[in-house]
Enzyme design. Structure first.
Site, PDB file in Angstrom:
ATOM      1  N   ARG A  66       0.796  -1.229   0.000  1.00  0.00           N
ATOM      2  CA  ARG A  66       0.000   0.000   0.000  1.00  0.00           C
ATOM      3  C   ARG A  66       0.826   1.277   0.000  1.00  0.00           C
ATOM      4  O   ARG A  66       0.602   2.186  -0.808  1.00  0.00           O
ATOM      5  CB  ARG A  66      -0.952   0.025   1.216  1.00  0.00           C
ATOM      6  CG  ARG A  66      -2.219  -0.717   0.964  1.00  0.00           C
ATOM      7  CD  ARG A  66      -2.683  -1.415   2.215  1.00  0.00           C
ATOM      8  NE  ARG A  66      -1.808  -2.540   2.472  1.00  0.00           N
ATOM      9  CZ  ARG A  66      -2.022  -3.768   2.002  1.00  0.00           C
ATOM     10  NH1 ARG A  66      -3.081  -4.022   1.311  1.00  0.00           N
ATOM     11  NH2 ARG A  66      -1.165  -4.745   2.242  1.00  0.00           N
ATOM     12  N   THR A  67       1.777   1.357   0.937  1.00  0.00           N
ATOM     13  CA  THR A  67       2.529   2.614   1.055  1.00  0.00           C
ATOM     14  C   THR A  67       3.305   2.858  -0.242  1.00  0.00           C
ATOM     15  O   THR A  67       3.298   3.953  -0.807  1.00  0.00           O
ATOM     16  CB  THR A  67       3.476   2.549   2.266  1.00  0.00           C
ATOM     17  OG1 THR A  67       2.685   2.209   3.408  1.00  0.00           O
ATOM     18  CG2 THR A  67       4.165   3.876   2.510  1.00  0.00           C
ATOM     19  N   ARG A 117      11.148   3.812   3.321  1.00  0.00           N
ATOM     20  CA  ARG A 117      10.715   2.824   4.318  1.00  0.00           C
ATOM     21  C   ARG A 117      11.951   2.059   4.729  1.00  0.00           C
ATOM     22  O   ARG A 117      12.700   1.565   3.872  1.00  0.00           O
ATOM     23  CB  ARG A 117       9.660   1.874   3.757  1.00  0.00           C
ATOM     24  CG  ARG A 117       9.440   0.699   4.703  1.00  0.00           C
ATOM     25  CD  ARG A 117       8.216  -0.090   4.401  1.00  0.00           C
ATOM     26  NE  ARG A 117       7.023   0.643   4.733  1.00  0.00           N
ATOM     27  CZ  ARG A 117       5.809   0.083   4.778  1.00  0.00           C
ATOM     28  NH1 ARG A 117       5.655  -1.204   4.519  1.00  0.00           N
ATOM     29  NH2 ARG A 117       4.756   0.797   5.078  1.00  0.00           N
ATOM     30  N   HIS A 150       4.837   6.129  11.434  1.00  0.00           N
ATOM     31  CA  HIS A 150       4.336   6.000  10.072  1.00  0.00           C
ATOM     32  C   HIS A 150       3.427   7.205   9.820  1.00  0.00           C
ATOM     33  O   HIS A 150       2.209   7.091   9.728  1.00  0.00           O
ATOM     34  CB  HIS A 150       3.568   4.679   9.946  1.00  0.00           C
ATOM     35  CG  HIS A 150       3.417   4.180   8.537  1.00  0.00           C
ATOM     36  ND1 HIS A 150       3.524   5.000   7.442  1.00  0.00           N
ATOM     37  CD2 HIS A 150       3.157   2.931   8.065  1.00  0.00           C
ATOM     38  CE1 HIS A 150       3.328   4.274   6.351  1.00  0.00           C
ATOM     39  NE2 HIS A 150       3.117   3.016   6.702  1.00  0.00           N
TER      40      HIS A 150
HETATM   41  C1  NCD Z   1       1.650  -1.151   7.999  1.00  0.00           C
HETATM   42  C2  NCD Z   1       3.134  -0.924   8.106  1.00  0.00           C
HETATM   43  O1  NCD Z   1       3.930  -1.337   7.262  1.00  0.00           O
HETATM   44  O2  NCD Z   1       3.486  -0.284   9.090  1.00  0.00           O
HETATM   45  N1  NCD Z   1       1.114  -1.188   6.746  1.00  0.00           N
HETATM   46  C3  NCD Z   1       0.971  -0.063   5.998  1.00  0.00           C
HETATM   47  O3  NCD Z   1       1.886   0.693   5.796  1.00  0.00           O
HETATM   48  N2  NCD Z   1      -0.237   0.171   5.487  1.00  0.00           N
HETATM   49  C4  NCD Z   1       1.167  -2.187   8.936  1.00  0.00           C
HETATM   50  C5  NCD Z   1       1.683  -3.595   8.893  1.00  0.00           C
HETATM   51  O4  NCD Z   1       2.694  -3.912   8.298  1.00  0.00           O
HETATM   52  O5  NCD Z   1       1.047  -4.402   9.568  1.00  0.00           O
END
Ligand code: NCD
Length: 515
Positions: A66-67, A117, A150
């Protein structure tokens, strides 16, 4: 159409602590308009970087769906070109390149934005701190740093909660499953605490409670956090009172040992029957991904109108598009609110006291006074602290003559204090700063001709950096020497006691724990 000037130009979205209420309100308004423009395919309202030749680098050191893709889609819709990697397998990170060196290359290639990330806590703050480029800034976006924060997820979470509940104040918000390693649960509550009357109920196994630093941040803003550790029954009982329930995945990949995982695994599962009796505007959300073997939300809930995770993830595009447009100066010209300003750092960490030339005296018979040198007095607390000071001043290595001990404080019978006398040595500013950090409240006396020539009362410095042997106690912090990332540690004072927090990873510590 590009805005003339934007106050947001160059803003880094790396931590939620640096977002103000007026920035947030303004952002939410723009993101709402952006969502509508995207839905209606009003290209002229979102393709704001067309013909500007701007680039975004997406550097994803950890898995992401998603990100990664919502950022990339938002960047393309905005009119940016994107480069980057998903996983470090085919990059020079595998050859041992540090994070700062890798980002340095994207800086050399004149990128306009970096979306990072990374598995280490504080990684995004480290790049934002390092890459300050005057004129045309390199804007940094934190797409998740270890178990720390985040922030861009926090912004889309807030946007979603607003859509679901119709407001962002006076909400009862539940957070369940993993509030320790789940970095998303450290970001949206802090943003939501900028609005009045919100309360959080955190449902977790006791091993997975919300970090003290997050709770402290929320309490500082007068937000109540109620923790529940007993069983899933507590969550069920609370459901009719909740406005939004934020489920999370057990972050198994971050657990220190798997036993932690098995203990917590079966505590919470949101099932369809749990929707019964919830408020009409209630919603259950999840940052996703959910785990197919041990889901937090049962698959049968997915078709329920109060199931929000898909809409929540979809909101990643308009919100991230808005964030990038603001930071790149493509939006934000009409913002007239309060921008975040880093608090000014008070450089003072000691107060001179008139020594009145008093004669140096011994606190106890077994510590003889010195004729010339330094006396560190009133070192409170743990008796190891005085030994720590002696070690860090390298008294033995430098061949100093010194005496130290823990004695009863004359003015406060029954309490103990550490005293250290160093013959023929006077301390410089850095050494004083070191003692002020380890033992705030201590007194440092310069003794000349058996008289106190100078007396200073030390207080905890507001900013602690550049001191030898200083380390953050969080083993996953980007500043830890074992990761060889060459990010020097930095801590800031919080509150009025001896607490400090790591500038990068937010870890709360007592100041003496830094050494
Ligand atoms: C999350 C993350 O990577 O922190 N997902 C996200 O970015 N939408 C949560 C997760 O990994 O469970």
């Amino acid at each position: 159409m590009a805005a003339a000037t934007s106050k947001f130009q160059g803003k880094n979205w790396v931590d939620v602590g640096s977002v103000t209420e007026s920035e947030l309100r303004y952002f939410l308004r723009l993101a709402t308009a952006m969502k509508e423009a995207l839905r209606e395919r009003r290209i002229e309202r979102y393709r704001l970087a067309e013909a500007r030749d701007l680039f975004a680098a997406l550097l994803f050191y950890e898995p992401s769906t998603r990100t990664r893709f919502s950022f990339e889609i938002a960047a393309i819709r905005l009119g940016l070109k994107t480069v980057g990697f998903s996983g470090t397998e085919a990059t020079s990170v595998k050859k041992g390149e540090s994070l700062l060196d890798t980002v340095d290359m994207f800086d050399a290639y004149d990128m306009d934005a970096v979306i990072l990330r990374h598995p280490l806590d504080g990684a995004a703050k480290a790049i934002a701190e390092h890459f300050t480029r005057p004129g045309r800034p390199l804007c940094c976006f934190n797409g998740g740093d270890g178990m720390n924060e985040h922030p861009t997820q926090g912004l889309l979470d807030l946007f979603t909660i607003g859509e679901c509940c119709g407001r962002l104040h006076e909400l009862e918000i539940g957070i369940a499953v993993d509030a320790k390693y789940g970095r998303t649960t450290h970001s949206f509550p802090v943003l939501l605490s900028l609005f009045p009357g919100n309360r959080f109920h955190v449902f977790t196994h006791p091993d997975l409670r919300m970090p003290r630093s997050v709770i402290a941040h929320l309490k500082e803003r007068n937000v109540e956090v109620v923790e529940h550790f007993e069983s899933g029954a507590e969550l069920r009982a609370m459901l009719p009172k909740l406005d939004f329930l934020y489920m999370t995945r057990l972050q198994r990949e971050r657990f220190e040992d798997d036993a932690e995982y098995y203990r917590a695994r079966d505590m919470y599962l949101f099932t369809l029957d749990m929707m019964e009796g919830t408020k009409p505007s209630f919603g259950v959300g999840h940052p996703l991904p959910d785990n197919k073997e041990n889901p937090a939300i049962h698959p049968s809930v997915k078709r329920h109108p109060k199931f929000w995770p898909k809409r929540q993830a979809g909101n990643g595009v308009p919100t991230r598009l808005t964030e990038m447009a603001l930071s790149l100066g493509l939006l934000g010209a009409d913002f007239d609110g309060q921008l975040h300003e880093p608090a000014p750092v008070d450089p003072v960490f000691y107060r001179e006291r008139n020594p009145r030339g008093q004669k140096e005296r011994a606190e106890a018979l077994d510590i003889r006074p010195i004729a010339s040198g330094t006396v560190v007095d009133h070192v409170e607390g743990n008796p190891y602290v005085i030994e720590k000071i002696a070690r860090l001043l390298k008294l033995s290595a430098r061949g100093n003559t010194y005496r130290m001990g823990v004695v009863e404080a004359r003015k406060r019978p029954g309490t103990r204090k550490g005293v250290l006398m160093i013959a023929d040595r006077f301390l410089d500013e850095d050494e004083l700063r070191l003692i002020a950090t380890i033992a705030p409240g201590a007194t440092v006396n310069d003794i000349r001709d058996q008289r106190v020539a100078r007396k200073r009362d030390l207080a905890l410095p507001a900013l602690i950096e550049g001191l030898q042997e200083m380390t953050c106690t969080n083993h996953r912090c980007i500043t830890r020497p074992e990761y060889h990332e060459h990010v020097p540690p930095k801590a800031i004072r919080v509150g009025s006691g001896n607490a400090v927090k790591c500038y990068y990873c937010n870890n709360l510590m007592e100041s003496h724990e830094l050494f």
